[in-house]
Design a protein around this motif. Structure first.
Motif, short mmCIF file in Angstrom:
data_model
loop_
_atom_site.label_atom_id
_atom_site.label_comp_id
_atom_site.label_asym_id
_atom_site.label_seq_id
_atom_site.Cartn_x
_atom_site.Cartn_y
_atom_site.Cartn_z
N GLY A 11 0.78 -1.22 0.00
CA GLY A 11 0.00 0.00 0.00
C GLY A 11 0.82 1.27 0.00
O GLY A 11 2.04 1.27 0.05
N GLY A 12 0.11 2.38 -0.07
CA GLY A 12 0.71 3.70 -0.08
C GLY A 12 -0.37 4.76 -0.01
O GLY A 12 -1.56 4.46 -0.11
N CYS A 13 0.04 6.00 0.18
CA CYS A 13 -0.92 7.08 0.33
C CYS A 13 -0.22 8.41 0.10
O CYS A 13 0.98 8.46 -0.15
CB CYS A 13 -1.55 7.06 1.72
N GLN A 14 -0.99 9.47 0.22
CA GLN A 14 -0.42 10.82 0.25
C GLN A 14 -0.52 11.33 1.68
O GLN A 14 -1.60 11.35 2.27
CB GLN A 14 -1.19 11.76 -0.68
N ASP A 15 0.61 11.70 2.24
CA ASP A 15 0.63 12.29 3.58
C ASP A 15 0.45 13.80 3.46
O ASP A 15 1.18 14.46 2.71
CB ASP A 15 1.96 12.01 4.28
N GLY A 36 3.45 9.04 1.03
CA GLY A 36 3.32 8.43 2.35
C GLY A 36 3.05 6.94 2.29
O GLY A 36 2.92 6.35 1.22
N GLY A 37 2.93 6.36 3.47
CA GLY A 37 2.73 4.92 3.58
C GLY A 37 4.05 4.24 3.88
O GLY A 37 5.09 4.61 3.33
N ASP A 69 -5.32 7.68 -1.47
CA ASP A 69 -5.83 7.80 -0.11
C ASP A 69 -4.97 8.83 0.60
O ASP A 69 -3.75 8.92 0.38
CB ASP A 69 -5.73 6.45 0.61
N ILE A 70 -5.60 9.61 1.46
CA ILE A 70 -4.89 10.67 2.17
C ILE A 70 -4.81 10.35 3.66
O ILE A 70 -5.79 9.91 4.26
CB ILE A 70 -5.58 12.04 1.97
N HIS A 71 -3.64 10.56 4.23
CA HIS A 71 -3.43 10.45 5.67
C HIS A 71 -3.06 11.84 6.18
O HIS A 71 -2.15 12.48 5.64
CB HIS A 71 -2.32 9.45 5.99
N LEU A 72 -3.76 12.29 7.20
CA LEU A 72 -3.50 13.61 7.78
C LEU A 72 -2.56 13.44 8.97
O LEU A 72 -2.91 12.80 9.97
CB LEU A 72 -4.82 14.25 8.21
N VAL A 73 -1.36 13.98 8.84
CA VAL A 73 -0.29 13.80 9.83
C VAL A 73 -0.16 15.06 10.68
O VAL A 73 0.29 16.10 10.19
CB VAL A 73 1.05 13.48 9.14
N LEU A 74 -0.56 14.97 11.94
CA LEU A 74 -0.48 16.09 12.87
C LEU A 74 0.85 16.00 13.63
O LEU A 74 0.99 15.21 14.57
CB LEU A 74 -1.65 16.06 13.86
N GLU A 75 1.83 16.78 13.19
CA GLU A 75 3.15 16.76 13.83
C GLU A 75 3.22 17.80 14.94
O GLU A 75 2.53 18.82 14.90
CB GLU A 75 4.25 17.02 12.80
N TYR A 76 4.09 17.53 15.93
CA TYR A 76 4.27 18.48 17.01
C TYR A 76 5.69 18.36 17.56
O TYR A 76 6.31 17.30 17.47
CB TYR A 76 3.24 18.26 18.14
#
Length: 487
Positions: free
Chosen positions: A68-72, A146-147, A191-198
């Motif tokens: 698999g894979g996605c767009q981050d 991503g992925g 598919d999109i993954h929403l990455v909340l960085e901190y």
């Protein structure tokens, strides 16, 4: 003539001046010594890495990577939550999946203070799409390939491997793949993954992050169903890889499957791994964040027995260890574990999994474990196994951690720090041997014998990046880099 009081005052003033000068000079020399030690350590790690680097195309390993894979979409997590008008969660917890903004706030509040990475499915597709659109309005938001599988594939190709990637990616995302990566699946909408960085020390209401990390939400269906598995498996036989790498299975965690559907897909994956391994291919499985005990149990039964090697971080190791020892998961663990604690858990996981293998007479004997933490890298390899160059691989993993997080191939000691102690115990057991970390030889290796045979252990400190570019994909890059030199 001056009186005794005046004389005493002069003496005290002189002592104060001399004291301040001594403190200034000793402080400067202390900084200088630390900088010199860091430079020496970096040079030693680079030499250790170079001892086993492939010399040319004739030595180029062939690696198949799925699934698999996605767009981050990578966004400043705290800024995003403020913009979305989502206040800090008052009831930190871990719902099975995220239904709405309240669940998102409570889940983020649970993992954020610990600096623990997590990835969760959002059931509300409309809300998820709205949040993605909103994230694009936050300054600094980035769109990335991503992925786990594509990120590892790119790192492996960058390090000189020829790579077959099992994924269904759009034509747009394929442009971000290295030229030595070929893709098996048909193109589709990303598919999109929403990455909340901190960052470390980031504050959200009453909460403060213990370390830099990320919280990921997604509404991903294709990757949860392992949609690229069949095409990937059909291509592996003709590709004839030296190594098969499997990751991304956390997409299945708490996904709303039909009864029995998740296990059937995992059984099919396990059969594919077994078939590839029969041809002499080494198999590595990269763990991730799992919150559902049933999902992790099925992985332990269907996937792990078909792997020669496992990769995981300081949160995932205690999770697997807890399941094997007590039958339950540990969602949050120490963000800065001691070396002795990690090594003891590695020994126990290695022993418990191989006891299961011996008892059940199924699958493959585990011969390698790689645990990547913020402060150090630890790799365990069974004596007599096909894995080689453990010392150099540990050094490379350490260096790659800095390169990825800082976003630079060149390592700047001025943007790094050591958080690993100058020495460590090799076990929590009383009277355990202590090892000094020597800058001129920072990778420490030794041999042991346990209930399930002899093995080698190597530990290396990480030059922790202080100018963070991104944390997402860190474990994938580190694990892939470590594998390159061991096949």
């Amino acid at each position: 003539m001056a009186g005794p009081a005046f004389t005493l005052a002069v003496v005290l003033a002189l002592l104060a001046v001399l004291g301040s000068l001594w403190l200034r000079d000793s402080g400067q020399s202390g900084v200088s010594r630390a900088a010199t030690r860091m430079e020496l350590l970096l040079g030693s790690l680079l030499r250790a890495e170079g001892k086993a680097s492939p010399s040319g195309p004739s030595e180029r390993p062939r690696v198949a990577v799925g699934l698999g894979g996605c767009q981050d979409v990578v966004v400043d997590g705290i800024g995003f939550l403020h913009k979305a008008g989502i206040p800090p969660g008052a009831n930190p917890g871990y719902p099975a999946f995220i239904r709405g903004e309240r669940d998102l706030a409570d889940s983020f509040a649970y993992y954020f203070p610990h600096g623990a990475a997590a990835e969760r499915y959002m059931a509300n597709k409309t809300l998820f799409q709205n949040l993605v659109q909103l994230s694009l309005e936050v300054p600094g938001t980035r769109r990335l390939l991503g992925g786990n599988a594509p990120v590892m594939a790119n790192r492996l190709a960058h390090e000189g491997c020829q790579v077959l990637l099992g994924a269904q990616l759009s034509h747009h995302l394929r442009k971000h793949l290295h030229k030595r990566v070929s893709v098996t699946g048909d193109p589709l909408q990303d598919d999109i993954h929403l990455v909340l960085e901190y960052p470390k020390g980031g504050k959200w209401g009453p909460y403060e992050a213990l370390r830099a990390n990320r919280f990921i939400i997604h509404n991903d269906v294709h990757n949860a169903l392992l949609s690229s598995l069949e095409d990937f498996h059909s291509r592996i036989e003709t590709f004839r890889p030296d190594l098969l790498v499997i990751g991304g299975l956390q997409m299945m965690d708490n996904f709303p499957f039909q009864t029995g559907e998740r296990r059937r897909r995992l059984q099919k994956l396990g059969s594919a791994m077994e078939a590839v391994a029969r041809g002499g291919t080494l198999v590595h499985f990269e763990l991730a964040s799992f919150a559902d005990r049933d999902t992790l149990t099925e992985l332990l039964e269907e996937v792990v027995p078909n792997a020669d090697s496992l990769g995981m971080n300081e949160q995932e190791l205690p999770n697997l260890h807890s399941l094997l020892q007590r039958g339950d998961v540990t969602l949050v663990a120490d963000a800065y574990p001691r070396v002795a604690t990690v090594l003891d858990e590695m020994r126990e996981v290695f022993s418990l999994l191989n006891k299961r293998h011996r008892r059940d007479g199924m699958g493959r004997r585990l011969s390698r474990l790689h645990v990547h933490t913020l402060a150090f890298q630890a790799i365990l390899t069974a004596q007599g196994s096909a894995w080689k160059n453990t010392m150099s691989a540990t050094a490379k993993a350490s260096l790659t951690a800095n390169r990825h997080v800082c976003g630079s191939v060149a390592i700047d000691c001025g943007k790094a720090r050591l958080i690993m102690d100058d020495s460590f115990a090799i076990s929590r057991k009383p009277q355990s041997r202590r090892v000094q970390v020597r800058p001129e030889r920072p990778v420490t290796c030794w041999h042991e014998e346990g209930p399930e045979g002899k093995y080698e252990v190597c530990v290396a400190p990480v030059l922790v990046c202080t100018d963070v570019y991104q944390t997402a994909g860190g474990g994938d890059n580190v694990s892939a880099a470590g594998l390159v030199l061991q096949i």
